[in-house]
Design a protein around this motif. Structure first.
Motif, PDB file in Angstrom:
ATOM      1  N   GLU A   1     108.833  38.901  68.946  1.00  0.00           N
ATOM      2  CA  GLU A   1     107.673  38.287  69.574  1.00  0.00           C
ATOM      3  C   GLU A   1     107.977  36.855  70.025  1.00  0.00           C
ATOM      4  OE1 GLU A   1     106.479  41.586  66.986  1.00  0.00           O
ATOM      5  OE2 GLU A   1     107.589  39.761  66.551  1.00  0.00           O
TER       6      GLU A   1
ATOM      7  N   ILE B 277     102.400  35.374  73.013  1.00  0.00           N
ATOM      8  CA  ILE B 277     102.368  36.789  72.656  1.00  0.00           C
ATOM      9  C   ILE B 277     101.478  36.923  71.429  1.00  0.00           C
ATOM     10  CG2 ILE B 277     103.735  38.781  71.918  1.00  0.00           C
ATOM     11  CD1 ILE B 277     104.424  37.901  74.750  1.00  0.00           C
TER      12      ILE B 277
ATOM     13  N   ASN C  80     110.095  37.075  73.090  1.00  0.00           N
ATOM     14  CA  ASN C  80     109.272  37.440  74.245  1.00  0.00           C
ATOM     15  C   ASN C  80     108.467  36.239  74.763  1.00  0.00           C
ATOM     16  OD1 ASN C  80     110.214  40.055  74.150  1.00  0.00           O
ATOM     17  ND2 ASN C  80     108.444  40.846  73.027  1.00  0.00           N
TER      18      ASN C  80
ATOM     19  N   TYR D  81      99.912  39.564  68.490  1.00  0.00           N
ATOM     20  CA  TYR D  81     100.337  40.820  67.873  1.00  0.00           C
ATOM     21  C   TYR D  81      99.804  40.916  66.450  1.00  0.00           C
ATOM     22  CZ  TYR D  81     103.882  37.652  65.954  1.00  0.00           C
ATOM     23  OH  TYR D  81     104.523  36.617  65.337  1.00  0.00           O
TER      24      TYR D  81
END
Length: 157
Positions: free
Chosen positions: A137, A81, A140, A83
């Motif tokens: 995050e 992930i 995930n 970000y």
């Protein structure tokens, strides 16, 4: 005298016809013999090929077993992930990466990027569980990795 010549010519045609008929029968017999020999050779060849294929299959099964033993502890699943850890400052340079084996054991690696530098964190995962708190995050990334199914070292996403 004419009749004698016609008789001889007729006799020659009859003899030639009989010889041709006999030759055709002999050719057919020879073709049957050749066909039987070819079938026997083909059957022997096929039997030999089947034995070789069976041996090759046994070898492949043994190699597959050895490879499964070797790769049973290797990493087979991943989830990443990307970000912005600090708002719109980093340009999505922060990430959380989960790397797991087929038993969902591995780690989550996170890198938080900001203008002054980056911070790297690693958290251990055992059988899909962590003993440290995970960020959204990281969770995930872990869930993404756990969704991958590994069957006999084939990865299915």
């Amino acid at each position: 005298m004419e009749y004698i010549i016609y008789g001889i010519i007729a006799l020659v045609f009859i003899l030639v016809f009989m010889l041709i008929a006999r030759l055709v029968r002999q050719v057919r017999k020879l073709q049957k013999m050749v066909k039987n020999v070819e079938e026997k050779n083909t059957n022997v060849h096929l039997a030999t090929q089947v034995e070789k294929n069976e041996e090759d299959i046994r070898t492949l099964i043994e190699q597959n077993y050895k490879l499964n033993k070797i790769t049973s502890g290797t990493f087979a699943k991943h989830g990443i992930i990307r970000y912005d850890a600090f708002g719109n400052v980093g340009g999505r340079l922060s990430f959380s990466l989960a790397i797991l084996d087929r038993y969902d054991t591995g780690f989550v690696l996170s890198s938080l990027h900001q203008d002054e530098g980056s911070y790297v964190f690693i958290k251990e995962v055992i059988r899909g569980e962590t003993y440290q708190d995970l960020s959204d995050e990281e969770t995930n990334a872990l869930n993404k990795a756990k969704k991958i199914i590994v069957v006999d070292d084939l990865t299915l996403e």
